[in-house]
Design a protein around this motif. Structure first.
Motif, PDB file in Angstrom:
ATOM      1  N   LEU A  88       8.306  -2.148  -4.103  1.00 15.53           N
ATOM      2  CA  LEU A  88       8.511  -2.578  -2.720  1.00 15.53           C
ATOM      3  C   LEU A  88       8.209  -4.077  -2.674  1.00 15.53           C
ATOM      4  N   ASP A  89       9.153  -4.847  -2.153  1.00 21.12           N
ATOM      5  CA  ASP A  89       9.004  -6.299  -2.053  1.00 21.12           C
ATOM      6  C   ASP A  89       9.145  -6.693  -0.586  1.00 21.12           C
ATOM      7  N   LEU A  90       8.054  -7.196   0.006  1.00 18.46           N
ATOM      8  CA  LEU A  90       8.036  -7.596   1.408  1.00 18.46           C
ATOM      9  C   LEU A  90       7.687  -9.076   1.482  1.00 18.46           C
ATOM     10  N   ARG A  91       8.447  -9.803   2.307  1.00 17.91           N
ATOM     11  CA  ARG A  91       8.192 -11.235   2.470  1.00 17.91           C
ATOM     12  C   ARG A  91       8.325 -11.613   3.940  1.00 17.91           C
ATOM     13  N   THR A  92       7.375 -12.401   4.398  1.00 16.45           N
ATOM     14  CA  THR A  92       7.410 -13.021   5.713  1.00 16.45           C
ATOM     15  C   THR A  92       7.077 -14.497   5.511  1.00 16.45           C
ATOM     16  N   PRO A  93       7.179 -15.326   6.547  1.00 12.63           N
ATOM     17  CA  PRO A  93       6.833 -16.734   6.349  1.00 12.63           C
ATOM     18  C   PRO A  93       5.383 -16.964   5.897  1.00 12.63           C
ATOM     19  N   LYS A  94       4.455 -16.062   6.273  1.00 10.27           N
ATOM     20  CA  LYS A  94       3.043 -16.262   5.923  1.00 10.27           C
ATOM     21  C   LYS A  94       2.509 -15.298   4.875  1.00 10.27           C
ATOM     22  N   LYS A  95       3.182 -14.171   4.666  1.00  9.47           N
ATOM     23  CA  LYS A  95       2.653 -13.132   3.766  1.00  9.47           C
ATOM     24  C   LYS A  95       3.715 -12.713   2.748  1.00  9.47           C
ATOM     25  N   LYS A  96       3.225 -12.206   1.605  1.00 10.00           N
ATOM     26  CA  LYS A  96       4.108 -11.702   0.561  1.00 10.00           C
ATOM     27  C   LYS A  96       3.418 -10.519  -0.109  1.00 10.00           C
ATOM     28  N   LEU A  97       4.151  -9.425  -0.291  1.00  8.07           N
ATOM     29  CA  LEU A  97       3.596  -8.247  -0.952  1.00  8.07           C
ATOM     30  C   LEU A  97       4.594  -7.728  -1.963  1.00  8.07           C
ATOM     31  N   LEU A  98       4.181  -7.666  -3.212  1.00  6.48           N
ATOM     32  CA  LEU A  98       4.948  -7.031  -4.270  1.00  6.48           C
ATOM     33  C   LEU A  98       4.139  -5.821  -4.697  1.00  6.48           C
ATOM     34  N   LEU A  99       4.640  -4.639  -4.395  1.00  8.57           N
ATOM     35  CA  LEU A  99       3.883  -3.418  -4.620  1.00  8.57           C
ATOM     36  C   LEU A  99       4.634  -2.516  -5.582  1.00  8.57           C
ATOM     37  N   HIS A 100       4.008  -2.229  -6.723  1.00  6.82           N
ATOM     38  CA  HIS A 100       4.572  -1.262  -7.661  1.00  6.82           C
ATOM     39  C   HIS A 100       4.151   0.120  -7.169  1.00  6.82           C
ATOM     40  N   LEU A 101       5.127   0.950  -6.859  1.00  5.82           N
ATOM     41  CA  LEU A 101       4.874   2.246  -6.227  1.00  5.82           C
ATOM     42  C   LEU A 101       4.306   3.248  -7.222  1.00  5.82           C
ATOM     43  N   PRO A 102       3.441   4.165  -6.757  1.00  4.51           N
ATOM     44  CA  PRO A 102       2.823   5.133  -7.667  1.00  4.51           C
ATOM     45  C   PRO A 102       3.793   6.176  -8.207  1.00  4.51           C
ATOM     46  N   TYR A 103       4.884   6.443  -7.490  1.00  6.94           N
ATOM     47  CA  TYR A 103       5.909   7.393  -7.935  1.00  6.94           C
ATOM     48  C   TYR A 103       7.282   6.769  -7.697  1.00  6.94           C
ATOM     49  N   PRO A 104       8.278   7.133  -8.489  1.00  7.32           N
ATOM     50  CA  PRO A 104       9.640   6.667  -8.189  1.00  7.32           C
ATOM     51  C   PRO A 104      10.105   7.245  -6.855  1.00  7.32           C
ATOM     52  N   VAL A 105      10.844   6.443  -6.096  1.00  9.94           N
ATOM     53  CA  VAL A 105      11.312   6.871  -4.783  1.00  9.94           C
ATOM     54  C   VAL A 105      12.825   6.761  -4.721  1.00  9.94           C
ATOM     55  N   ASN A 106      13.399   7.421  -3.724  1.00 11.08           N
ATOM     56  CA  ASN A 106      14.822   7.301  -3.458  1.00 11.08           C
ATOM     57  C   ASN A 106      14.994   6.099  -2.540  1.00 11.08           C
ATOM     58  N   SER A 107      15.381   4.974  -3.114  1.00 10.23           N
ATOM     59  CA  SER A 107      15.428   3.723  -2.352  1.00 10.23           C
ATOM     60  C   SER A 107      16.530   3.699  -1.302  1.00 10.23           C
ATOM     61  N   LYS A 108      17.498   4.584  -1.394  1.00 10.12           N
ATOM     62  CA  LYS A 108      18.610   4.612  -0.427  1.00 10.12           C
ATOM     63  C   LYS A 108      18.260   5.380   0.845  1.00 10.12           C
ATOM     64  N   GLU A 109      17.258   6.244   0.793  1.00  8.96           N
ATOM     65  CA  GLU A 109      16.944   7.095   1.940  1.00  8.96           C
ATOM     66  C   GLU A 109      15.564   6.807   2.519  1.00  8.96           C
ATOM     67  N   GLY A 110      15.178   5.534   2.571  1.00 12.47           N
ATOM     68  CA  GLY A 110      13.905   5.162   3.157  1.00 12.47           C
ATOM     69  C   GLY A 110      14.047   4.869   4.642  1.00 12.47           C
ATOM     70  N   ARG A 111      12.916   4.708   5.294  1.00 14.29           N
ATOM     71  CA  ARG A 111      12.908   4.422   6.726  1.00 14.29           C
ATOM     72  C   ARG A 111      11.752   3.451   6.997  1.00 14.29           C
ATOM     73  N   ALA A 112      12.011   2.436   7.791  1.00 12.56           N
ATOM     74  CA  ALA A 112      10.971   1.467   8.147  1.00 12.56           C
ATOM     75  C   ALA A 112      11.003   1.230   9.644  1.00 12.56           C
ATOM     76  N   ARG A 113       9.823   1.073  10.209  1.00 12.57           N
ATOM     77  CA  ARG A 113       9.740   0.734  11.631  1.00 12.57           C
ATOM     78  C   ARG A 113       8.559  -0.202  11.833  1.00 12.57           C
ATOM     79  N   PHE A 114       8.749  -1.150  12.743  1.00 15.94           N
ATOM     80  CA  PHE A 114       7.714  -2.141  13.032  1.00 15.94           C
ATOM     81  C   PHE A 114       7.063  -1.775  14.352  1.00 15.94           C
ATOM     82  N   LEU A 115       5.775  -1.499  14.300  1.00 14.65           N
ATOM     83  CA  LEU A 115       5.002  -1.165  15.494  1.00 14.65           C
ATOM     84  C   LEU A 115       4.416  -2.469  16.034  1.00 14.65           C
ATOM     85  N   SER A 116       5.100  -3.067  16.996  1.00 11.83           N
ATOM     86  CA  SER A 116       4.732  -4.412  17.452  1.00 11.83           C
ATOM     87  C   SER A 116       3.376  -4.447  18.160  1.00 11.83           C
TER      88      SER A 116
END
Length: 137
Positions: A88-116
């Motif tokens: 998982l690779d997440l980037r914002t202007p102030k933060k960066k996260l490169l996370l190696h996942l503990p298990y392989p995932v189906n990258s095509k069927e993910g879901r993300a939501r931002f709780l503002s």
């Protein structure tokens, strides 16, 4: 032992390089956000009361990985998210996260939501596993 390569000048084979290493940029000064990894499994009454399916509370029986990433002072439009099978690779202007996942995932069927209100990005990914005596669906 000699590795055969397509190009004679290369010193390693493309299969030897782990997935996600192309994102490793240690020179990037952005800070790493706080995050939490949760595992979720779907259970019914046959699991809870009777134990008929053989599921237990371990991560081996979980179907989903939920990653909650705290992103204070971030707008939804500033988030760039890239999900590979093991990274998982997440980037914002102030933060960066490169996370190696503990298990392989189906990258095509993910879901993300931002709780503002909470300033949290919640990413839900389906674990892709080999079928075995526990995970048979």
């Amino acid at each position: 032992f000699q590795v055969q390569s397509e190009n004679k000048k290369t010193i390693w084979n493309s299969e030897e390089v782990p997935e996600g290493s192309e994102f490793d940029d240690t020179w990037d000064p952005r800070e790493k956000p706080e995050y939490e990894i949760l595992f979720k499994q779907h259970v019914g009454t046959e699991d809870v009361f009777f134990g008929m399916t053989g599921k237990d509370p371990s991560t081996a029986c979980c179907e989903d990985i939920v990653i909650k990433i705290k992103l204070p002072e971030t707008k939804y439009s500033d988030i760039t998210l890239d999900i590979q099978d093991k990274v998982l690779d997440l980037r914002t202007p102030k933060k960066k996260l490169l996370l190696h996942l503990p298990y392989p995932v189906n990258s095509k069927e993910g879901r993300a939501r931002f709780l503002s209100e909470e300033e949290v990005l919640e990413v839900t990914l389906r674990v892709s596993r080999k079928l075995d005596f526990i995970n048979f669906s």
